[in-house]
Write a protein that holds these residues in place. Structure first.
Motif, mmCIF file in Angstrom:
data_model
loop_
_atom_site.group_PDB
_atom_site.id
_atom_site.type_symbol
_atom_site.label_atom_id
_atom_site.label_comp_id
_atom_site.label_asym_id
_atom_site.label_seq_id
_atom_site.Cartn_x
_atom_site.Cartn_y
_atom_site.Cartn_z
ATOM 1 N N ALA A 140 -91.311 -3.660 -62.813
ATOM 2 C CA ALA A 140 -90.365 -2.909 -61.983
ATOM 3 C C ALA A 140 -89.500 -2.023 -62.847
ATOM 4 N N THR A 141 -88.883 -1.043 -62.212
ATOM 5 C CA THR A 141 -87.722 -0.363 -62.787
ATOM 6 C C THR A 141 -86.565 -0.638 -61.844
ATOM 7 N N ALA A 142 -85.365 -0.730 -62.410
ATOM 8 C CA ALA A 142 -84.221 -1.117 -61.587
ATOM 9 C C ALA A 142 -82.970 -0.409 -62.040
ATOM 10 N N LEU A 143 -82.061 -0.201 -61.104
ATOM 11 C CA LEU A 143 -80.776 0.453 -61.355
ATOM 12 C C LEU A 143 -79.718 -0.622 -61.570
ATOM 13 N N VAL A 144 -79.013 -0.573 -62.688
ATOM 14 C CA VAL A 144 -77.942 -1.536 -62.960
ATOM 15 C C VAL A 144 -76.745 -1.217 -62.071
ATOM 16 N N THR A 179 -85.238 -2.921 -72.034
ATOM 17 C CA THR A 179 -85.852 -1.597 -72.114
ATOM 18 C C THR A 179 -85.153 -0.687 -71.108
ATOM 19 N N VAL A 180 -84.490 0.359 -71.597
ATOM 20 C CA VAL A 180 -83.764 1.266 -70.716
ATOM 21 C C VAL A 180 -84.394 2.655 -70.769
ATOM 22 N N ARG A 231 -87.992 5.797 -73.217
ATOM 23 C CA ARG A 231 -87.686 4.373 -73.112
ATOM 24 C C ARG A 231 -87.193 3.858 -74.454
ATOM 25 N N PHE A 232 -86.124 3.077 -74.421
ATOM 26 C CA PHE A 232 -85.543 2.551 -75.650
ATOM 27 C C PHE A 232 -85.215 1.072 -75.471
ATOM 28 N N ASP A 234 -77.385 2.487 -65.515
ATOM 29 C CA ASP A 234 -78.566 2.469 -66.380
ATOM 30 C C ASP A 234 -79.811 2.153 -65.563
ATOM 31 N N HIS A 235 -80.953 2.668 -66.024
ATOM 32 C CA HIS A 235 -82.247 2.285 -65.464
ATOM 33 C C HIS A 235 -82.922 1.352 -66.461
ATOM 34 N N VAL A 236 -83.344 0.169 -66.012
ATOM 35 C CA VAL A 236 -84.020 -0.779 -66.902
ATOM 36 C C VAL A 236 -85.458 -0.968 -66.446
#
Length: 924
Positions: free
Chosen positions: A273-277, A164-165, A194-195, A206-208
């Motif tokens: 969480a959200t996270a930065l790739v 989910t990004v 969100r996709f 990317d943000h996941v």
């Protein structure tokens, strides 16, 4: 030669990219075993530590990202620059390298040596024939494996993990217009979307969005986290999950110890969480280790070990027989050069040249057939384990039941209907951000509550305490009209009662709270027991009010709660479950239910589908057992309830230690350890990421009936492979035995090296159709396992039968047709060439089945056609214009009645001996 062969064959089985249908389970295990503590490149370590130490604004700037993620055009551009998010081992071989791999095996190398020697001795005909053998062997394998690769890619496309990004836009003209409108009129950015995106398309920046059950799709820096716990065992060996935070905590020096970094290959156990790739593909920590360990051997699977053991059997036989053939012919004929070439030809005859092609073709064909039955094979060699499986462990929900849970009742603590309980359960399910299970979805289907509760107006989420499989409960904290906070908790009854000290009672005068004393506890358990006996899954709901001063909450706050009631769910059994269980039992597969659910509900469902559940072994009982006690318990019990993930894993390992081939079917986070521990892990396309990664087989339909069909197809595939190995071993043994006898008594070679090679080539070509052969129903009734000792016994038992008729042929050619001088040797060799080839080809039909061939069991059309063509070619060669090229000569017509008699006698004797063998040893 033995070392060369073994190294090649191990490489073929373990390293063939044609068999690596999917990515990471095997590699994760390799990394887990070899990658812990390995040094990674300095630049990668520096980059990761820099990502951990930067504040979030600096991290976003460094990766050229934004607070609301990348736009679609930015992501597409980076995908072109950085490439797909895949590790090295997933890339297919280029065609020229694949062709080289198909050629460079000991069989072809030996043939090439023979061709070179023939060329140097000016035997151009032999050079052409041997060169043709090499070309055919290489090209057939290249074509078949190419088809396997393409089939693998098609299957791979059917099951893919996504992430989910967060995207700033979806890259369309309409989105750009909307963006300008937001900027111009509302002076704000349009909210990010969100996709679901394939993991391979993630890029740095990317943000996941992550929640329980998700695989970490790349190396990431945490942006926000709520009670985020990550399992890093594949990287660090730590058995317990590690908590991760948005900020850097502690003074750890290594990348793996950083509290705000997440690594590809690990998975979220609980929280969100959200996270930065920050890195993808080979640039990740996992990818760096993967590149280093893909060249090293993993422990062989049961399939690999079985084929290797059979190969060693043939190698040892060749190492003994070939020198004997060389010495006997050298001393009796006096021509050591000719004897050496003949011994080399015998060595070629003893080696199963077509084994790589047969293995790959059979497995690939099996995988394609399974895909038509909605069973996707991730690892080709898992098919053998599929056929060998004799115990299937499965969860209850979705396999025995319909996977369509309905909220049947919402009651107060005494079982009376209560809308208040439903309200609190709805608030809990609505505001949690972790993994929403079927129970949550059933609650949220009451959409009318969303309006009645005026969620946006009256409630605001403050915090949540995510679910985990030890507590078996989860909580959300909401603010009601900014007046006070309410901690709403729901979970398994026993675990909820452990944190409840009061009970809410409803009466005509209103509600009141009373202490949870012994009498009240007994009454509560009586009510929940009655609901369980009705086949309902019961979830307790509790809450407590808190002052509005606290903003963060933890597990410690789940104490002193007030029990307000229960929500009870009905998960009816599937109509297909009972017949599927019966079919599996008829095919020798015992089904054991391993569930975390209540034992009463489990027993009721099992009874409805015909599974004996008189005694149910519970998780706490498993916990208290030592290994010896558990080894006995897993044999006598069919149903296990109230299990934790580690209990499931321990039961699976205990069954394996008892000698069973164990399959495990699961789709949740709690199933991942058991999926990895099983001989064959089975999951479904709708499973959480970690379950799909851990599985060897993916079902596109969550049904035991589909699984039963897959088991049968796996057994057919294995049975056809076993046919080739049995035929080759017994035929080769008989041929060499005949060669030894003839060499000792004849003044000339019983067959020239060239003739022996041509005969061997024609026989091998006849075997190409074996993957497409029919399999008797009786042969797939029971699990099939590798048994090298049985193959050795089979070889010694049936091999000499052909020698009886070879010796008969020698006598026939020597005394009846007077081919008893060196001048007449080509007639002798022609006569044995035809008998040898026809008996070798006939044995395919004689021992492909325990039944009467052609009458009770017929081969598939492709095998019948191939057999007839090869037999016709065998007769044509000495009788046609090509005879002199192979130093053969036409046989007199009077030879053919004898030939028919020899073949008939061979058929009758083999049939009789087959009956004796079956009575004494069985067929499998």
């Amino acid at each position: 030669m033995n070392n060369i062969f073994t190294n090649w064959f191990s490489g073929f089985l373990r390293g063939r990219r044609a068999t690596l249908l999917f990515g990471r389970r095997a590699l994760l295990e390799t990394v887990a075993g070899q990658g812990r503590g390995e040094a990674i490149p300095d630049h990668l370590s520096r980059d990761l530590l820099k990502a951990a130490s930067d504040d979030m604004a600096a991290a976003l700037l460094r990766f050229d990202s934004h607070d609301d993620g990348l736009s679609a055009p930015e992501a597409a551009d980076r995908l072109q620059r950085f490439g797909p998010n895949e590790v090295e081992h997933e890339k297919p071989l280029p065609w020229w390298l694949h062709l080289w791999h198909c050629y460079k095996n000991p069989f072809n190398l030996l043939l090439t040596v023979l061709a070179v020697v023939s060329y140097l001795t000016e035997d151009i005909k032999a050079t052409i024939v041997i060169g043709t053998m090499v070309a055919l062997s290489t090209i057939i394998r290249f074509v078949q494996e190419g088809r396997s690769n393409r089939a693998a890619e098609r299957l791979k496309a059917m099951v893919s993990n996504t992430a989910t990004v967060i995207r700033r836009d979806i890259g369309t003209e309409a989105a750009e217009v909307a963006e300008k409108y937001f900027d111009a009129h509302l002076h704000t950015r349009r909210p990010p979307k969100r996709f679901e995106t394939p993991i391979r398309e993630l890029v740095p920046g990317d943000h996941v969005v992550l929640s329980a059950g998700d695989m970490i799709p790349a190396d990431c820096r945490v942006i926000t986290a709520r009670d985020l716990f990550v399992a890093q065992a594949a990287m660090t060996g730590e058995s317990l999950p590690v908590e991760k935070f948005a900020d850097r905590r502690g003074s750890a020096e290594g990348p793996l110890e950083q509290s705000n970094l997440l690594f590809m290959g690990t998975n979220v156990v609980s929280g969100s969480a959200t996270a930065l790739v920050v890195a993808t593909g080979n640039q990740t920590y996992f990818g760096t280790l993967a590149v280093r360990v893909t060249s090293s051997d993993r422990a062989p699977t049961a399939f690999q070990a079985g084929v290797n053991s059979v190969s060693w059997l043939l190698i040892r036989f060749a190492l003994v027989m070939v020198p004997i053939v060389l010495l006997v012919n050298g001393f009796t004929k006096g021509n050591w050069t000719e004897a050496f070439l003949f011994a080399l030809a015998v060595a070629v005859g003893l080696t199963p040249e077509m084994l790589p092609m047969i293995v790959t073709s059979t497995l690939a064909k099996g995988a394609v057939l399974l895909s038509r039955k909605k069973v996707i094979v991730k690892r080709l060699d898992a098919i053998q384990n599929f056929g060998a499986m004799d115990v299937l462990c499965t969860d209850k929900t979705g396999t025995l039941t319909q996977d369509k849970i309905a909220l049947e009742r919402h009651t107060d603590v005494f079982g009376a209907p209560s809308d208040e309980v439903l309200k609190f359960a709805f608030l809990n399910s609505h505001y949690q951000t972790g993994l929403k299970n079927l129970l949550d979805r059933a609650v949220l289907e009451h959409v009318e509550l969303q309006t009645e509760l005026k969620l946006e107006q009256d409630y605001r989420k403050i915090d949540e305490i995510p679910f985990d499989f030890e507590r078996r409960r989860m909580s959300v904290v909401v603010s009601e009209r900014d007046d006070h906070h309410e901690l709403i908790c729901k979970g398994a009854v026993e675990e909820m009662l452990a944190v409840c000290t009061r009970v809410r009672m409803e009466s005509d005068s209103g509600s009141q709270e009373v202490p949870m004393d012994a009498a009240m506890l007994a009454r509560v358990k009586e009510v929940t027991h009655a609901l369980n006996e009705d086949g309902l899954r019961v979830v307790a709901v509790a809450m407590k009010e808190l002052p509005a001063s606290q903003n963060t909450y933890s597990v410690a706050d789940e104490a002193g709660l007030t029990l307000i009631g229960y929500v009870a769910f009905l998960d009816p059994p599937k109509e297909s479950a009972a017949p599927a269980l019966k079919a599996l039992a008829e095919h020798g597969v015992a089904v054991k239910v391993l569930t975390g659910d209540n034992e009463l509900v489990t027993a009721r469902v099992c009874a409805q589908v015909g599974l004996a559940a008189d005694t149910v072994l519970l998780g706490p009982q498993v916990e208290r057992m030592n290994d010896a006690a558990l080894a006995h318990a897993v044999e006598v019990h069919q149903v296990f309830a109230k299990l934790t993930p580690l209990h499931k894993e321990r039961i699976v390992r205990s069954l394996r230690a008892n000698g069973h081939i164990v399959g495990f079917m699961g789709d949740g986070i709690n199933d991942a350890p058991a999926l990895r521990a099983a001989d064959i892990g089975v999951s479904v396309d709708s499973a959480v990421d970690i379950a799909k990664e851990a599985a060897d087989i993916i079902l596109l339909e969550k049904s035991l009936m589909v699984l039963e069909e897959g088991v049968i197809e796996g057994r057919k595939t294995f049975s056809n492979m076993l046919k080739y190995i049995r035929m080759t071993a017994s035929s080769n043994f008989g041929n060499v035995f005949s060669v030894l006898i003839a060499s000792a008594f004849l003044p000339f070679l019983p067959m020239l090296p060239l003739q022996l090679l041509v005969q061997n080539l024609l026989y091998d070509i006849s075997q190409i159709a074996i993957p497409f052969d029919n399999v008797d129903e009786e042969l797939v009734k029971k699990p099939l396992k590798w048994n090298p000792a049985d193959i050795g016994r089979f070889m010694v038992f049936f091999g000499p039968l052909s020698s009886v008729f070879d010796i008969t042929t020698f006598a026939l050619m020597w005394w009846v047709f007077k081919a008893n001088t060196e001048a007449a040797q080509s007639l002798f060799q022609s006569g044995w060439f035809v008998v040898g080839l026809l008996t070798q080809t006939l044995i395919v039909h004689m021992i492909r089945t325990p039944k009467l061939p052609f009458i009770e069991s017929r081969a598939a059309a492709p095998l019948m056609i191939m057999t007839l063509l090869i037999m016709a070619a065998g007769i044509f060669l000495p009788m046609g214009p090509l005879a002199e090229y192979f130093k053969l000569q036409a046989l007199p017509l009077s030879y053919f009645p004898y030939l028919i008699a020899i073949l008939a006698g061979y058929t009758v004797l083999t049939t009789v001996m087959k009956r004796i063998y079956i009575r004494k040893f069985g067929w499998q």
